[in-house]
Design a protein around this motif. Sequence first.
Motif, PDB file in Angstrom:
ATOM      1  N   VAL A 144      24.192  31.284-103.329  1.00 47.35           N
ATOM      2  CA  VAL A 144      25.044  32.233-102.603  1.00 47.35           C
ATOM      3  C   VAL A 144      24.180  32.951-101.562  1.00 47.35           C
ATOM      4  O   VAL A 144      22.945  32.888-101.622  1.00 47.35           O
ATOM      5  CB  VAL A 144      25.673  33.299-103.557  1.00 47.35           C
ATOM      6  N   ASP A 154      23.523  32.530-108.055  1.00 50.03           N
ATOM      7  CA  ASP A 154      22.668  33.589-107.507  1.00 50.03           C
ATOM      8  C   ASP A 154      21.200  33.351-107.816  1.00 50.03           C
ATOM      9  O   ASP A 154      20.325  33.918-107.159  1.00 50.03           O
ATOM     10  CB  ASP A 154      23.131  35.017-107.856  1.00 50.03           C
ATOM     11  N   GLY A 185      20.901  34.654-102.374  1.00 50.00           N
ATOM     12  CA  GLY A 185      20.487  34.119-103.675  1.00 50.00           C
ATOM     13  C   GLY A 185      18.997  33.786-103.691  1.00 50.00           C
ATOM     14  O   GLY A 185      18.349  33.725-102.641  1.00 50.00           O
ATOM     15  N   ALA A 238      31.352  28.669-106.199  1.00 48.91           N
ATOM     16  CA  ALA A 238      31.032  29.569-105.095  1.00 48.91           C
ATOM     17  C   ALA A 238      29.526  29.676-104.885  1.00 48.91           C
ATOM     18  O   ALA A 238      29.068  30.369-103.980  1.00 48.91           O
ATOM     19  CB  ALA A 238      31.624  30.942-105.382  1.00 48.91           C
ATOM     20  N   GLY A 239      28.754  29.014-105.740  1.00 52.93           N
ATOM     21  CA  GLY A 239      27.294  29.039-105.604  1.00 52.93           C
ATOM     22  C   GLY A 239      26.642  29.809-106.736  1.00 52.93           C
ATOM     23  O   GLY A 239      27.311  30.482-107.526  1.00 52.93           O
ATOM     24  N   CYS A 297      29.301  23.413-108.549  1.00 53.33           N
ATOM     25  CA  CYS A 297      28.573  24.368-107.709  1.00 53.33           C
ATOM     26  C   CYS A 297      29.437  25.606-107.454  1.00 53.33           C
ATOM     27  O   CYS A 297      28.924  26.713-107.341  1.00 53.33           O
ATOM     28  CB  CYS A 297      28.183  23.713-106.388  1.00 53.33           C
ATOM     29  N   CYS A 353      23.011  25.249-102.817  1.00 57.04           N
ATOM     30  CA  CYS A 353      23.633  25.685-104.081  1.00 57.04           C
ATOM     31  C   CYS A 353      23.602  27.197-104.251  1.00 57.04           C
ATOM     32  O   CYS A 353      24.167  27.726-105.214  1.00 57.04           O
ATOM     33  CB  CYS A 353      22.896  25.054-105.273  1.00 57.04           C
TER      34      CYS A 353
END
Length: 219
Positions: A162, A140, A165, A137-138, A135, A160
């Motif tokens: 940002v 978009d 996102g 930083a996540g 995962c 999951c």
Amino acid sequence: MAGCALDDLLAPLEIVLDQAIRERLEWLGQELLRWNRTHNLTAITDPAEVREKHLADALTLLPLLKGATRLLDLGSGAGFPALPLKLACPALEVVSVDAVGKKIAFQRHVARSLRMTGFTAVHGRAEDLPGSPLCGAGFDVVTARALGSLPLLARLAAPCLVAGGRLIAMKGAEGAAELAAAQTELAVLGFVCTEQHSLRLPVTGAERMLMVLERSLFP
Ligand code: SAH
């Protein structure tokens, strides 16, 4: 593959792709059908239908991916929409997850055969992704086709994504009614629907609705 050429399906959808990418997409369709004979990966067994309902359908997301860098496809099955999107956008980093091992094995076979980089097929449950190194930083963008209800998708996607996102849900004709019924629950989860696109697939005329849900709040 026999039947309507991929070009003829993409033109009405206003999707333009290089020949080299179209050839890879065609190969993906053929390989899916070849594996399907022994591995039962998809209910679609007609080459023309694979082109329209797996390849072209996945690519309808392309106009919505501008600016995206990391995409997560939840419940991707044999790799849809993840694989066509990765082929059409080679620079996009794509992670796809599915709970069924043979479907992930097919995706890994495709990735290896086409020497893809920046594509990871994860065998596991979407619920287990948050907090895992995959995962990072996540993402978009999180995509999902035929996985479940909008509130379920929102619950799975939220941890999951940002900040700011987007979850893009691929729905059929029932999409608008489902969205109306789910508004309150989606708002509680911090999602707001920012775009809805209705379209029809070019040959069968099957109705599709693409819904962009932006995660605006963070707990
Ligand atoms: N997106 C693909 C597959 C849809 S079928 C397509 O449109 O062709 C739904 C898929 O989601 C199945 O392959 C199933 O194994 C997977 N799935 C369902 N719940 C899941 C979960 N919680 N985590 C991971 N995969 C899941």
